[in-house]
Every structure is written in structure tokens, then in C-alpha cells.
Design an enzyme around this catalytic site. Sequence first.
Site, PDB file in Angstrom:
ATOM      1  N   TYR A  81      47.078  60.517  30.995  1.00 46.18           N
ATOM      2  CA  TYR A  81      46.959  59.126  30.551  1.00 46.18           C
ATOM      3  C   TYR A  81      46.807  59.039  29.036  1.00 46.18           C
ATOM      4  O   TYR A  81      47.518  58.286  28.366  1.00 46.18           O
ATOM      5  CB  TYR A  81      45.760  58.477  31.235  1.00 46.18           C
ATOM      6  CG  TYR A  81      45.450  57.078  30.758  1.00 46.18           C
ATOM      7  CD1 TYR A  81      46.173  55.986  31.224  1.00 46.18           C
ATOM      8  CD2 TYR A  81      44.427  56.847  29.838  1.00 46.18           C
ATOM      9  CE1 TYR A  81      45.891  54.700  30.786  1.00 46.18           C
ATOM     10  CE2 TYR A  81      44.134  55.571  29.403  1.00 46.18           C
ATOM     11  CZ  TYR A  81      44.869  54.498  29.866  1.00 46.18           C
ATOM     12  OH  TYR A  81      44.591  53.233  29.426  1.00 46.18           O
ATOM     13  N   ASP A 106      35.803  56.351  25.467  1.00 51.59           N
ATOM     14  CA  ASP A 106      35.618  57.775  25.757  1.00 51.59           C
ATOM     15  C   ASP A 106      36.138  58.673  24.644  1.00 51.59           C
ATOM     16  O   ASP A 106      35.805  59.858  24.590  1.00 51.59           O
ATOM     17  CB  ASP A 106      36.284  58.146  27.086  1.00 51.59           C
ATOM     18  CG  ASP A 106      37.753  57.771  27.146  1.00 51.59           C
ATOM     19  OD1 ASP A 106      38.527  58.259  26.307  1.00 51.59           O
ATOM     20  OD2 ASP A 106      38.134  56.990  28.036  1.00 51.59           O
ATOM     21  N   ASP A 175      43.332  50.441  25.342  1.00 53.33           N
ATOM     22  CA  ASP A 175      42.954  51.312  26.460  1.00 53.33           C
ATOM     23  C   ASP A 175      41.821  50.620  27.199  1.00 53.33           C
ATOM     24  O   ASP A 175      40.648  50.815  26.903  1.00 53.33           O
ATOM     25  CB  ASP A 175      42.518  52.676  25.927  1.00 53.33           C
ATOM     26  CG  ASP A 175      42.001  53.587  27.026  1.00 53.33           C
ATOM     27  OD1 ASP A 175      42.294  53.320  28.203  1.00 53.33           O
ATOM     28  OD2 ASP A 175      41.301  54.569  26.696  1.00 53.33           O
ATOM     29  N   SER A 176      42.175  49.813  28.172  1.00 57.62           N
ATOM     30  CA  SER A 176      41.178  48.976  28.838  1.00 57.62           C
ATOM     31  C   SER A 176      40.985  49.394  30.285  1.00 57.62           C
ATOM     32  O   SER A 176      41.825  50.065  30.884  1.00 57.62           O
ATOM     33  CB  SER A 176      41.612  47.508  28.804  1.00 57.62           C
ATOM     34  OG  SER A 176      42.766  47.329  29.599  1.00 57.62           O
TER      35      SER A 176
END
Length: 303
Positions: A81, A106, A175-176
Site C-alpha cells: 500500500y 504511521d 492516506d486516510s
Amino acid sequence: MYLCIAISFIDNSGKDLIIDGWFHERGVLWPGQAMSLKVKKVLDHYRTDFQDLLVFESENHGTVLVLDGVIQVTTRDEFSYQEMIAHIPLFAHPNPKRVLVIGGGDGGVLREVARHTGVEEIIECEIDEGVIIASKKYLPSLAIGYDDPRVSVKIMDGAKYMEENQSSFDVIITDSSDPIGPASVLFETPFYNAMYKSLREGGIVCTQGECMWLHLNLIRPLIDSISQTFSSVEYAYTTMPTYPSGQIGFIIATKGRNSCKVPEREMTDVVQKELQYYTPELHKAAFVLPAFAQRAIFGDKAK
């Protein structure tokens, strides 16, 4: 050997997450199916200012970060991802200098963006500082992205930051988590309009675009809506074993440029050896959709 301390572990919404040593992911966006991972040890669990956060060490998937009962990252498969959401837009741009990452607490997207030596400035806008804190403690292989001197972190709403920084970025990556709770606004047309205004001419946005097997009813209306603003709007995808149905998509849209299906820049051998998923060939292949998804998302439009 690690033992699960409790037989049943319940999040703040009252939903059982860990039962008899197994974590169970069950969500309203994928009714009738679930994902289960065997737990070796619960590392942390608390309520941030925005959501329920759980970190555990799994039997086969390394460390797992869970937000509101939904898997965000496992250290076994996160690279598929992180690499694709970052490198598709960055290699599709001929010369990206300023990059904005919205969400991505992250640190994995930052790690991948930092591989592009030509990028001069990387801004991360994360509304939930609790995710950053937990990731730095438990996910150092991802959070290494925060160590790059080009990275600046803003703990604030991404839409507000973009409103204050118009025509500023060559690439914006969102990036949710899924469109429930604090991330729901990131899947709405006004947010995409804000990204458009914050892009420089020739810029590219790449956002988490949900699953073609589950969310065509979300993907098609959004793409139809933003196609009126952006120069091009495309859907690509990657495989992701621990995401629902094993697949996650990306909505890739441009301002003043055409398709992103072919890389504009060549990758060095050094970078390619560092990557575990992305290749120039996969970049191109990611836009080739199964017939049902192509029809459902784009209708009769040419590929």
C-alpha cells in the site's frame, strides 16, 4: 511465548475486537464478511482525541495498528500500500519538489516519499497526533519517515492547511482511513476541490480510493463529481492481504496534465532494490481494471 491477557477485548464503541485470542475486524462498509488475525500480545489500547486505537503483535502478520476496529497497517504487508500510493503519483510527475501528505500518521508514506531525492519539502498534515505517537513507539520501520530532515509535521485539519496554502504543492497524497468518523470528509467533493486549489499547475493528487469489490457505490459518484474540476481522473489499485477483499484502490487526479498511467521518470537501481512491491511495470498495470470495475466506474468512457 506471548499469551493474550484477556479472553475478550472490547473497544470504546462496545464491539468485541479480541475474542479467545483472535482479533476480529467487522465493519459496516463490508457487511457479511470479516477478517481475523491471531493475537500474540496486546501492546497498547487507548482512546485518542478522535478514535479508538489498538496495537497488537500478531501471530503471522507482525505488529498491527487498528483504528476504530479497522486494520490500518500490518508490518507484514504494509509495503504494498505505502509504495503504490506514494510512487504512482511521484513517478508520474516529471519533477516533484513540494509534497503534501494528509493523514498517514504511521509514517509509511513519508518513508516512501523520502526515497525521491529531488523532493525538497515534505509536509504531513495529521489531525490525530495519537496515531503518530503510537507509530513512533510500535512501528519504527514505518515511522522512520519522520526522521527525514525535509519532513515537517502539522497537527491540524488538512483542509484548513490547504486553504492557507494555495497553489503550493506538486503532489498531494491523502492516506486516510475509511469514510467513517473523522475521515468521512476526505471522501467528499469539497475536500477534492481544496486539493485542486492547493496544487500547482501540473500537479497530481493521489488518495485512498476504497475497494472495487465493495465500494463501487462510493467510487463512481466521487469520480463523476471531481471529473468536472480535474484535468484527468483515474483509478488504480494494489493488492493488500489484510484489507477487505484483499484489494485497495487509489483515485489519481491531475491539474493541467493528462494521464498518470505511465511513469515520467526512471527509477534508479538503488531505489528499486529497496522496494518490495512497486515497479515501473506494476505502475502501468495498476490502471488496468477488471471489466466489471471498468464499466462500473467509468461506464462507456475509453480506457
